[in-house]
Structure formats: C-alpha cells, structure tokens
Design an enzyme around this catalytic site. Structure first.
Site, short mmCIF file in Angstrom:
data_model
loop_
_atom_site.label_atom_id
_atom_site.label_comp_id
_atom_site.label_asym_id
_atom_site.label_seq_id
_atom_site.Cartn_x
_atom_site.Cartn_y
_atom_site.Cartn_z
N THR A 11 0.87 -1.18 0.00
CA THR A 11 0.00 0.00 0.00
C THR A 11 0.90 1.22 0.00
O THR A 11 2.11 1.11 0.24
CB THR A 11 -0.91 0.04 1.25
OG1 THR A 11 -0.09 0.20 2.42
CG2 THR A 11 -1.74 -1.22 1.38
N ILE A 34 7.32 -2.43 7.33
CA ILE A 34 7.32 -0.96 7.42
C ILE A 34 7.94 -0.36 6.16
O ILE A 34 9.10 -0.61 5.84
CB ILE A 34 8.10 -0.48 8.68
CG1 ILE A 34 7.56 -1.16 9.95
CG2 ILE A 34 8.05 1.04 8.79
CD1 ILE A 34 6.09 -0.92 10.24
N LYS A 35 7.12 0.43 5.48
CA LYS A 35 7.56 1.03 4.22
C LYS A 35 8.10 2.43 4.52
O LYS A 35 7.40 3.26 5.14
CB LYS A 35 6.36 1.09 3.27
CG LYS A 35 6.73 1.16 1.81
CD LYS A 35 5.48 0.93 0.97
CE LYS A 35 5.73 1.10 -0.49
NZ LYS A 35 4.48 1.16 -1.25
N LEU A 36 9.33 2.64 4.07
CA LEU A 36 10.03 3.89 4.40
C LEU A 36 10.51 4.57 3.13
O LEU A 36 10.94 3.89 2.19
CB LEU A 36 11.28 3.57 5.24
CG LEU A 36 11.04 2.82 6.56
CD1 LEU A 36 12.32 2.11 6.98
CD2 LEU A 36 10.59 3.80 7.63
#
Ligand code: E4P
Length: 218
Positions: A27, A82-84
């Site tokens: 997402t 965790i998208k960073l």
C-alpha cells in the site's frame, strides 16, 4: 517469483486472495487515501485476507517520527512490513528497524545508488519504481538489472520488489531481470492470464464436446 497486489482496495484484495496467487500486498499513502478507510482498520482487514507481507508506509519525515509510527504499525500484525521513503531519514529509520529484526520496504527508488544504500541499511525489500521512470523516458527495467548485479556482487539479501508496474510486459521483464517480487495493480495481474487465443480455443473445445454428445464427466 512472488506476486504482491499493489492496492488498498479490499474488494480487489479479496478477489486476489480467492485466486490464490497473491503472496502479499503493498500500500502507499495515495492508495490508502483512495480507499477512504481508516489506515489501521484497513490494515487489520488486509492481514486477515492475505497471510503474507503487507507493506504499510510511514508518513513522518524524521527518523524519530518514522520509528514512532513503525512501532504502532508493527503491533497490528507480525506480517506488517514498514515502508520507508528513500531519504536520509528513511535510511536511518531502516537501519534502526533492521537492527530490531523488523521488516522494511524502502520505497521510491529511482537509481542503483539508492538501492545500494538501502541494502547497506539492511532493508528487507527495495522498491524500484519502473513505470515512473519509463514515464519520464528513462529505462526502468535497466534499473532492475543494475540492482540485481550489484546485490549479487556483494551477496546482499535485500529483495528486489519491482514496483510502479503498468502492464504485463513489465512483469515478464522484471522476472527475466531477476526481480524477487513484483507488485502489480489488479488490472495488470488480471491482464497476465488473459489471451484471446485462450478464450477462442476454449470456445471451440466446448463446441466440439457438445457436438460429440459426450456424457457429463461428473
Ligand atoms: C509500490 O509500492 C507503489 O505503491 C506503487 O507501485 C506505485 O505505483 P504507481 O507509480 O503506479 O503509483
């Protein structure tokens, strides 16, 4: 090769879960905004539907804000990744989360040097954006090939997650170029199994079967 669905639309995610070819979901803040749902409620639903990695992007801009958000997101489910963003602060947060064995997806990668830095910071996934590079007349697929070579040269375990996929050829070329994962919008995943000769062939098989007055198989 792993297939992720690039979507925050629960109907699409349900359809892909039924089809049984969806290994995970990515997402981003734009997709979440489009879903109209509360972010955490949405993630709670997605983890129930797909038993694989679900990328959830932070929106803080400092490493400290990102880590605070990561704390909250990770508690939702062990499958949350965790998208960073690929910024110095995002990389700092990536290094801190990797040290704690929290999975990360470093996103918005547009050149091989950025991918090298993400791998050095222990990223679980790197997301090169193929379509957005093609959109500005650069060769998105060349980026996948460069990253593959660099990661192979040094034995980096970071998985290449080909993103910003626009059409089935992007999927095929990503597979040929050694991407570990491809994340596609629903329309691309659907287009992958469609071919007019498949439809035409099936119609003629069924007609021939009927003409021969065969008994039902079951
Ligand atoms: C990946 O993680 C991103 O959500 C996505 O692939 C971006 O694709 P777009 O360029 O079609 O927005």
């Amino acid at each position: 090769m792993k297939f992720f669905l690039d979507s925050a639309d629960l109907n699409e995610i349900r359809q892909m879960a039924d089809l049984g070819i969806c290994d995970g979901v990515t997402t981003n803040p734009s997709l979440v905004a489009k879903s109209g749902m509360d972010f955490k409620s949405l993630l709670n639903e997605i983890v129930r539907l797909i038993p694989g990695p679900i990328s959830a992007e932070v929106v803080g801009t400092t490493a400290s804000e990102m880590l605070t958000e990561a704390e909250v997101l990770s508690k939702i489910h062990p499958n949350i990744v965790i998208k960073l963003p690929l910024t110095p602060e995002g990389l700092k947060a990536c290094k801190a989360l990797s040290a704690r064995h929290i999975k990360t997806n470093v996103t918005l990668c547009f050149q091989a040097g950025q991918a090298l830095l993400a791998a050095k910071c222990g990223a679980t996934y790197i997301s090169p954006f193929i379509g957005r590079l093609d959109d500005i007349s650069q060769d998105g697929m060349a980026l996948i090939r460069e990253i593959r070579t660099i990661y192979n040269n040094y034995g980096y375990k970071t998985e290449i997650l080909a993103a910003s996929i626009r059409h089935p050829q992007h999927v095929i070329q990503s597979a040929l170029s050694g991407a570990d994962v491809v994340t596609c919008p629903m329309k691309v995943l659907t287009a992958l199994y469609q071919h007019p000769l498949t439809d035409k062939g099936l119609v003629s098989f069924m007609e021939d079967w009927k003409k021969a007055n065969q008994k039902p198989i079951a």
